[in-house]
Design an enzyme around this catalytic site. Structure first.
Site, PDB file in Angstrom:
ATOM      1  N   ARG A   1       0.850  -1.184   0.000  1.00 44.07           N
ATOM      2  CA  ARG A   1       0.000   0.000   0.000  1.00 44.07           C
ATOM      3  C   ARG A   1       0.885   1.233   0.000  1.00 44.07           C
ATOM      4  NH1 ARG A   1      -3.500  -2.623  -1.632  1.00 44.07           N
ATOM      5  NH2 ARG A   1      -5.560  -3.016  -0.755  1.00 44.07           N
TER       6      ARG A   1
ATOM      7  N   GLU B   1      -3.844   7.303  -4.735  1.00 40.74           N
ATOM      8  CA  GLU B   1      -4.003   6.820  -6.119  1.00 40.74           C
ATOM      9  C   GLU B   1      -5.309   7.354  -6.702  1.00 40.74           C
ATOM     10  OE1 GLU B   1      -3.847   2.541  -6.220  1.00 40.74           O
ATOM     11  OE2 GLU B   1      -1.929   2.503  -5.184  1.00 40.74           O
TER      12      GLU B   1
ATOM     13  N   HIS C   1      -0.782   0.188 -10.073  1.00 40.40           N
ATOM     14  CA  HIS C   1      -1.484  -0.780  -9.202  1.00 40.40           C
ATOM     15  C   HIS C   1      -1.941  -2.015 -10.000  1.00 40.40           C
ATOM     16  CE1 HIS C   1      -3.849  -1.056  -5.166  1.00 40.40           C
ATOM     17  NE2 HIS C   1      -3.508  -2.256  -5.597  1.00 40.40           N
TER      18      HIS C   1
HETATM   19  C1  DGY Z   1      -5.763  -5.894  -3.067  1.00 38.51           C
HETATM   20  O1  DGY Z   1      -6.400  -6.909  -3.363  1.00 38.51           O
HETATM   21  O2  DGY Z   1      -5.708  -5.467  -1.910  1.00 38.51           O
HETATM   22  C2  DGY Z   1      -5.021  -5.201  -4.171  1.00 38.51           C
HETATM   23  O3  DGY Z   1      -4.447  -4.040  -3.781  1.00 38.51           O
HETATM   24  C3  DGY Z   1      -5.909  -5.007  -5.380  1.00 38.51           C
HETATM   25  O4  DGY Z   1      -5.907  -6.221  -5.994  1.00 38.51           O
END
Ligand code: DGY
Length: 321
Positions: A239, A268, A286
């Site tokens: 993250r 984002e 991402h």
């Molecule tokens: C998640 O699943 O947490 C990712 O960041 C998106 O696939």
């Protein structure tokens, strides 16, 4: 028998939407309009459950505004930092996520980021595409290789371990820090560090795999970056908010860090513009779980959780605050 009514906030792969419509009275988002807080609350009226994604910020205020009919929030993601799980629990709303199914895809992206960062992909690709590649040169566009390097894994969970196993195939030496030391079977020879300072000191490349929590937010900052070896590389598939952008950009611009490979960002998609000026930042939008196989599997898993819940069974992936 009436089928449970669910609101699906984003467009999902067609097989997933077909199954959603077969099992539920599903309100889909065919146009993939980005929902607002207001539209989620309005569209949730008369629904029994929500199927949300990481772009939906389901905070305490939004949860308080949901109709009493909502009993479950199933997120199409492994991460659930976008949901106030405690606020949901306080209203008796269950929350589920989609672990396991995106592990391999995300680990592959972590390796792509390591390679892209270590081998100067950003500046090399720009040189080629902009017609500036004049000839092959013995000293041109040199990077560093993964082989023989120490990979520090911050958070040796499912994705961290999948990344480690791929990195071993590249000849890397694995180090890690997790809140607790893992069993020897799960460690597979990785060297445990009881604190992050020790891990960072042993990381030629540091790959972030911990969840975003109040404890990890901002964990990559000026002070902790100082523990990394000169020229180290940071990779993030977890993250964006685990990183203090100003500190990382400063370290990349000054050459204190060699490079970074980033797939996730604060705020984002409006990432810190400073990253865009750095030729040693290899950036992806991402993409960790972005394969059709994985997005199908995530959708099916999110639906399975809803199906189990409405059958009166405990969903497989219940999360707690
Ligand atoms: C998640 O699943 O947490 C990712 O960041 C998106 O696939």
């Amino acid at each position: 028998m009436t089928r449970p009514r669910i609101l699906v906030t984003r467009k999902l792969p067609s097989d997933v939407e077909a199954r959603a419509s077969a099992h539920f009275d599903a309100s889909l988002n065919g146009g993939d309009t980005l929902p607002t807080r207001e539209s989620i609350v309005a569209d949730a009226q008369g629904k029994d459950g929500l199927l949300v994604t990481v772009t939906d910020r389901i905070d305490a205020e939004l949860i308080a505004a949901l109709p009493a009919s909502i009993r479950i929030i199933s997120t199409f993601s492994v991460g659930y930092d976008h949901i106030d799980v405690a606020a949901a629990a306080a209203r008796g709303i269950a929350v589920t996520n989609t672990p396991d199914v995106l592990t391999d895809a995300t680990a592959e992206i972590a390796l792509l980021l390591m390679l892209g960062a270590a081998r100067n992909a950003t500046s090399s690709i720009a040189t080629l595409r902009e017609g500036r590649w004049k000839n092959w040169a013995p000293t041109g566009m040199l990077g560093t290789e993964l082989s023989g390097k120490r990979l520090g894994i911050l958070g040796l969970g499912r994705i961290g371990r999948a990344t480690a196993s791929r990195a071993r195939a590249f000849g890397m030496e694995i180090h890690y820090h997790s809140r607790q030391r893992l069993s020897p079977e799960l460690e597979e020879g990785a060297c445990y560090h009881a604190d992050t300072a020790s891990l960072f000191g042993a990381s030629d490349i540091l790959s972030i795999h911990c969840a975003s929590t109040p404890q990890t937010r901002g964990l990559i900052n000026r002070e902790t970056i100082a523990n990394l070896p000169e020229g180290a590389i940071i990779v993030n598939t977890a993250r964006g908010d685990i990183v203090d952008d100003d500190a990382l950009i400063e370290a990349l611009a000054s050459g204190r860090l060699g490079a970074a490979g980033l797939d996730v960002f604060n705020n984002e998609p409006n990432l810190h513009p400073g990253y865009l000026n750095l030729s040693n930042a290899f950036l992806l939008p991402h993409l960790g779980s972005a394969t059709l196989e994985t997005r199908n599997a995530m959708g099916f898993r999110a639906l399975e959780n809803l199906e189990a819940f409405f059958r009166g069974n405990p969903p497989r992936d219940l999360v707690s605050a």
